[in-house]
Design an enzyme around this catalytic site. Structure first.
Site, PDB file in Angstrom:
ATOM      1  N   ARG A   1       7.733  -4.024   9.210  1.00 38.23           N
ATOM      2  CA  ARG A   1       7.451  -5.425   9.212  1.00 38.23           C
ATOM      3  C   ARG A   1       8.081  -5.976   7.795  1.00 38.23           C
ATOM      4  O   ARG A   1       8.971  -7.020   7.803  1.00 38.23           O
ATOM      5  CB  ARG A   1       5.937  -5.459   9.067  1.00 38.23           C
ATOM      6  CG  ARG A   1       5.003  -5.651  10.432  1.00 38.23           C
ATOM      7  CD  ARG A   1       3.755  -5.305  10.023  1.00 38.23           C
ATOM      8  NE  ARG A   1       3.552  -4.187   9.243  1.00 38.23           N
ATOM      9  CZ  ARG A   1       2.373  -3.563   9.267  1.00 38.23           C
ATOM     10  NH1 ARG A   1       1.241  -4.220   9.307  1.00 38.23           N
ATOM     11  NH2 ARG A   1       2.108  -2.242   8.634  1.00 38.23           N
TER      12      ARG A   1
ATOM     13  N   HIS B   1       2.084  -5.134  17.244  1.00 38.56           N
ATOM     14  CA  HIS B   1       1.975  -3.741  18.088  1.00 38.56           C
ATOM     15  C   HIS B   1       2.633  -3.988  19.428  1.00 38.56           C
ATOM     16  O   HIS B   1       3.440  -3.220  20.177  1.00 38.56           O
ATOM     17  CB  HIS B   1       0.868  -3.124  18.057  1.00 38.56           C
ATOM     18  CG  HIS B   1       0.189  -2.658  16.968  1.00 38.56           C
ATOM     19  ND1 HIS B   1      -1.059  -2.846  16.520  1.00 38.56           N
ATOM     20  CD2 HIS B   1       0.554  -1.539  15.924  1.00 38.56           C
ATOM     21  CE1 HIS B   1      -1.359  -2.267  15.461  1.00 38.56           C
ATOM     22  NE2 HIS B   1      -0.347  -1.648  15.162  1.00 38.56           N
TER      23      HIS B   1
ATOM     24  N   SER C   1      -3.637  -4.869  11.515  1.00 37.15           N
ATOM     25  CA  SER C   1      -4.891  -4.687  12.304  1.00 37.15           C
ATOM     26  C   SER C   1      -5.926  -5.069  10.850  1.00 37.15           C
ATOM     27  O   SER C   1      -7.105  -5.593  11.238  1.00 37.15           O
ATOM     28  CB  SER C   1      -5.038  -3.176  12.367  1.00 37.15           C
ATOM     29  OG  SER C   1      -4.154  -2.677  13.364  1.00 37.15           O
TER      30      SER C   1
HETATM   31  P1  ADP Z   1      -0.581   3.887  11.219  1.00 33.36           P
HETATM   32  O1  ADP Z   1      -1.853   4.206  10.643  1.00 33.36           O
HETATM   33  O2  ADP Z   1       0.274   5.135  12.044  1.00 33.36           O
HETATM   34  O3  ADP Z   1       0.377   3.107  10.273  1.00 33.36           O
HETATM   35  P2  ADP Z   1      -0.834   1.444  12.769  1.00 33.36           P
HETATM   36  O4  ADP Z   1      -1.434   1.060  13.760  1.00 33.36           O
HETATM   37  O5  ADP Z   1      -1.067   0.669  11.437  1.00 33.36           O
HETATM   38  O6  ADP Z   1      -0.853   2.829  12.530  1.00 33.36           O
HETATM   39  O7  ADP Z   1       0.700   0.937  13.126  1.00 33.36           O
HETATM   40  C1  ADP Z   1       1.425   1.622  13.965  1.00 33.36           C
HETATM   41  C2  ADP Z   1       3.000   1.217  14.012  1.00 33.36           C
HETATM   42  O8  ADP Z   1       3.170  -0.119  14.247  1.00 33.36           O
HETATM   43  C3  ADP Z   1       3.637   1.438  12.515  1.00 33.36           C
HETATM   44  O9  ADP Z   1       4.994   1.775  12.720  1.00 33.36           O
HETATM   45  C4  ADP Z   1       3.704  -0.037  11.871  1.00 33.36           C
HETATM   46  O10 ADP Z   1       4.590  -0.377  10.966  1.00 33.36           O
HETATM   47  C5  ADP Z   1       3.786  -0.798  13.455  1.00 33.36           C
HETATM   48  N1  ADP Z   1       3.107  -2.118  13.076  1.00 33.36           N
HETATM   49  C6  ADP Z   1       2.052  -2.336  12.586  1.00 33.36           C
HETATM   50  N2  ADP Z   1       1.701  -3.838  12.658  1.00 33.36           N
HETATM   51  C7  ADP Z   1       3.133  -4.332  13.276  1.00 33.36           C
HETATM   52  C8  ADP Z   1       3.586  -5.624  13.343  1.00 33.36           C
HETATM   53  N3  ADP Z   1       2.918  -6.915  13.258  1.00 33.36           N
HETATM   54  N4  ADP Z   1       4.893  -5.822  13.957  1.00 33.36           N
HETATM   55  C9  ADP Z   1       5.302  -4.812  14.191  1.00 33.36           C
HETATM   56  N5  ADP Z   1       5.144  -3.456  14.238  1.00 33.36           N
HETATM   57  C10 ADP Z   1       3.832  -3.259  13.600  1.00 33.36           C
END
Ligand code: ADP
Length: 182
Positions: free
Chosen positions: A89, A16, A127
């Protein structure tokens, strides 16, 4: 131009953070917004997650952190933001992300979703994976910002001591972890 980076961030990972840092190079301001996801049982409260992101983004002057319980487009309108930033991802993210982008477009035609591809080293990171490792006593210091690593270890230490209920395991993560162990 202002971009909103919405997500659950339960908790924020280095993946993130990578998207936030790169977003900061592209947009004048990035507002990271922690949303309540009714489909997920969170480990940290909205306020805890917001504070963790604040502590993890102190080095970025054009980042603001907020939390909101409602539609992303409603929040974007409130802040006059025209861009929703999301990270991709793998192909597995794509279908859901595309569906969400189309849905948001039907709700508000003036808001665009911009996708950034994750850096290779973070492409496996989520996460849920972080929570699974910590739950079994593994170290997550190389996967999350430092303030989060402290919080998560404290939280699972309490769980192991029986003070908290064990958080729900995402079935996808369970399968991922089983493959790692095999
Ligand atoms: P949500 O519940 O909205 O999916 P997340 O916290 O899981 O919330 O993810 C928020 C955003 O960050 C999403 O667009 C997700 O694809 C992106 N994301 C999550 N993990 C990664 C990562 N390791 N690298 C890049 N982007 C990520």
């Amino acid at each position: 131009m202002i971009a909103i980076y919405p997500g659950s961030f339960d908790p924020i990972t280095l993946g993130h953070l990578d998207i936030i840092e790169r977003g900061c190079q592209l947009f004048e301001q990035v507002i990271v917004v922690v949303f309540r996801n009714p489909n997920k049982k969170p480990l940290f409260t909205l306020q805890q997650r917001t504070e963790q992101i604040r502590q993890s983004t102190q080095h970025l002057p054009n980042v603001e952190v907020d939390c909101f319980d409602g539609l992303t487009v409603t929040y974007a309108h409130m802040r006059q933001a025209k861009v929703l930033l999301r990270g991709l991802r793998a192909v597995s993210d794509f279908e859901m992300e595309l569906q969400m982008a189309h849905t948001n477009k039907t709700l508000s035609d003036d808001i665009e979703t911009v996708f950034l591809a994750t850096s290779t080293e973070h492409s496996f990171l989520s996460s849920s994976v972080v929570k699974e490792i910590a739950r079994f006593g593994g170290s997550v210091g190389h996967l999350v910002p430092q303030p989060v690593a402290l919080d998560i270890h404290k939280c699972y230490a309490k769980t192991l001591a029986g003070e908290n209920p064990t958080p729900t395991v995402d079935p996808k993560t369970e399968r991922f972890m089983e493959r790692q162990i095999e």
